[in-house]
Design a protein around this motif. Sequence first.
Motif, PDB file in Angstrom:
ATOM      1  N   THR A  16       0.855  -1.185   0.000  1.00  0.00           N
ATOM      2  CA  THR A  16       0.000   0.000   0.000  1.00  0.00           C
ATOM      3  C   THR A  16       0.891   1.235   0.000  1.00  0.00           C
ATOM      4  OG1 THR A  16      -0.032  -0.078   2.396  1.00  0.00           O
ATOM      5  CG2 THR A  16      -1.910  -1.080   1.268  1.00  0.00           C
ATOM      6  N   ALA A  17       0.276   2.379  -0.266  1.00  0.00           N
ATOM      7  CA  ALA A  17       1.070   3.617  -0.348  1.00  0.00           C
ATOM      8  C   ALA A  17       1.041   4.353   0.994  1.00  0.00           C
ATOM      9  CB  ALA A  17       0.528   4.491  -1.469  1.00  0.00           C
ATOM     10  N   LYS A  56       5.972   4.040  -8.475  1.00  0.00           N
ATOM     11  CA  LYS A  56       5.396   5.224  -9.128  1.00  0.00           C
ATOM     12  C   LYS A  56       4.121   5.699  -8.426  1.00  0.00           C
ATOM     13  CE  LYS A  56       4.935   3.044 -13.058  1.00  0.00           C
ATOM     14  NZ  LYS A  56       5.493   1.722 -12.664  1.00  0.00           N
ATOM     15  N   THR A  57       3.207   4.747  -8.198  1.00  0.00           N
ATOM     16  CA  THR A  57       1.943   5.125  -7.564  1.00  0.00           C
ATOM     17  C   THR A  57       2.206   5.649  -6.154  1.00  0.00           C
ATOM     18  OG1 THR A  57       0.715   3.546  -8.897  1.00  0.00           O
ATOM     19  CG2 THR A  57      -0.309   4.220  -6.826  1.00  0.00           C
ATOM     20  N   ALA A  60       3.419   9.182  -6.454  1.00  0.00           N
ATOM     21  CA  ALA A  60       2.334  10.090  -6.867  1.00  0.00           C
ATOM     22  C   ALA A  60       1.379  10.353  -5.703  1.00  0.00           C
ATOM     23  CB  ALA A  60       1.592   9.491  -8.062  1.00  0.00           C
ATOM     24  N   ARG A  61       1.066   9.296  -4.954  1.00  0.00           N
ATOM     25  CA  ARG A  61       0.178   9.455  -3.782  1.00  0.00           C
ATOM     26  C   ARG A  61       0.856  10.307  -2.708  1.00  0.00           C
ATOM     27  NH1 ARG A  61      -5.101   8.038  -4.537  1.00  0.00           N
ATOM     28  NH2 ARG A  61      -5.268   6.093  -5.687  1.00  0.00           N
ATOM     29  N   TYR A  76      -7.350  12.111  -9.186  1.00  0.00           N
ATOM     30  CA  TYR A  76      -6.402  11.001  -9.357  1.00  0.00           C
ATOM     31  C   TYR A  76      -7.111   9.916 -10.156  1.00  0.00           C
ATOM     32  CZ  TYR A  76      -2.602   7.833  -8.312  1.00  0.00           C
ATOM     33  OH  TYR A  76      -1.522   7.001  -8.431  1.00  0.00           O
ATOM     34  N   ASN A  78      -6.924   6.393 -11.673  1.00  0.00           N
ATOM     35  CA  ASN A  78      -6.008   5.247 -11.581  1.00  0.00           C
ATOM     36  C   ASN A  78      -6.387   4.104 -12.511  1.00  0.00           C
ATOM     37  OD1 ASN A  78      -8.193   4.430 -10.268  1.00  0.00           O
ATOM     38  ND2 ASN A  78      -7.213   3.977  -8.304  1.00  0.00           N
ATOM     39  N   TYR A  79      -7.157   4.430 -13.522  1.00  0.00           N
ATOM     40  CA  TYR A  79      -7.424   3.449 -14.576  1.00  0.00           C
ATOM     41  C   TYR A  79      -7.391   4.223 -15.887  1.00  0.00           C
ATOM     42  CZ  TYR A  79     -11.900   5.734 -14.215  1.00  0.00           C
ATOM     43  OH  TYR A  79     -12.863   6.709 -14.168  1.00  0.00           O
ATOM     44  N   ASP A 135      -2.717   7.933 -13.661  1.00  0.00           N
ATOM     45  CA  ASP A 135      -1.866   6.764 -13.399  1.00  0.00           C
ATOM     46  C   ASP A 135      -2.177   5.696 -14.461  1.00  0.00           C
ATOM     47  OD1 ASP A 135      -0.086   5.050 -12.192  1.00  0.00           O
ATOM     48  OD2 ASP A 135      -0.972   5.177 -10.198  1.00  0.00           O
ATOM     49  N   GLU A 136      -1.292   4.754 -14.636  1.00  0.00           N
ATOM     50  CA  GLU A 136      -1.468   3.684 -15.636  1.00  0.00           C
ATOM     51  C   GLU A 136      -1.630   4.272 -17.043  1.00  0.00           C
ATOM     52  OE1 GLU A 136      -1.350   0.494 -14.731  1.00  0.00           O
ATOM     53  OE2 GLU A 136      -1.404   0.805 -12.566  1.00  0.00           O
ATOM     54  N   VAL A 168       1.600   9.181 -15.347  1.00  0.00           N
ATOM     55  CA  VAL A 168       2.376   8.156 -14.652  1.00  0.00           C
ATOM     56  C   VAL A 168       2.189   6.829 -15.378  1.00  0.00           C
ATOM     57  CG1 VAL A 168       2.641   6.919 -12.458  1.00  0.00           C
ATOM     58  CG2 VAL A 168       1.971   9.328 -12.439  1.00  0.00           C
TER      59      VAL A 168
END
Length: 279
Positions: A16-17, A56-57, A60-61, A76, A78-79, A135-136, A168
């Motif tokens: 986890t971030a 990376k994530t 970014a978080r 944000y 994320n898909y 992201d992604e 990202v």
Amino acid sequence: MYEAYWKLKEKPFKNTADPRFLCSFPQHSDALMKLTYTVRENMGAAMMTGVFGCGKTFIARTLISSLSENRYAFAYLNYPPVSGVEFLRAVVRTLKYSELPEKKTELLEDALLESLQALLLDDSREGKEAVIVIDEAHSIEDDRIFEKIRLLLNFQTESRFLLSLILVGQPELAGKVANLRQLEQRIAVKCHLEALTVEETRDYVNRRLEVAGRKDPLFPDEVLDLIHQATGGIPRRINHICDACLMTGFARKKEILDEETFRESGKIFGSTVFTPEKS
Ligand SMILES: Nc1ncnc2c1ncn2[C@@H]1O[C@H](COP(=O)(O)OP(=O)(O)OP(=O)(O)O)[C@@H](O)[C@H]1O
Ligand SMILES: [Mg+2]
């Protein structure tokens, strides 16, 4: 399950971030510094690339949690969006500016862009700026989506961008962007994350154990080197293997996580944890 046995307050290797677990190796602090610079100095756009599972994530978080909510509004994603309209809708929705228009005609791209620009301008007058993280982004298949992303960077006053945009993704993102000259030219800041070195892998494991409450080392250095070999220094894979070792050592009532435990974990957890992941 094994926390009390190993005298840990919590699990050390969760994927986890959680910023408490951030290990600031030079590449990670440089990336964070460059992205912070992009947003605070209103540079427009940045791109962060790196192999799967390298942080990376997480970075970014961490960037988002370090920026004040009074000064910035965040979106944000994320898909990867599948169309330009979906992308714009997701931006408007996650910025939580207002309800999306009811009328179908107002859901068209041009109308969405127009209302987004008006909303960003309103916010800018009140001293607030938007930060959009995609992201992604390497999974975006349709160049028309990249075109919409570029259009957002046209939202400017005479002196400032109305938003910061951060792309990202895995290394192929750089290739996709390089083919889109107009977008590429607008990316002011680039950073790239690599796998950890052997020394960094040792520090990474020991640091995470320490944050989780473990006072004495658990893995001898030679096992940490085996972990580096088996994971290629990819943090997500290091997390998987270390977690498997903690579990195996607990089950076998070990006092430290020696080479035998490492090999035993490989047999028990097998290919899910111990063979190279495909990107
Ligand atoms: N610098 C770091 N310090 C501590 N933990 C890290 C660091 N970098 C990565 N990790 C750990 O590795 C996990 C995986 O990282 P992350 O999800 O950020 O990878 P990613 O580059 O986004 O991968 P993907 O390309 O698959 O999306 C994180 O959840 C975190 O636990
Ligand atoms: Mg990620």
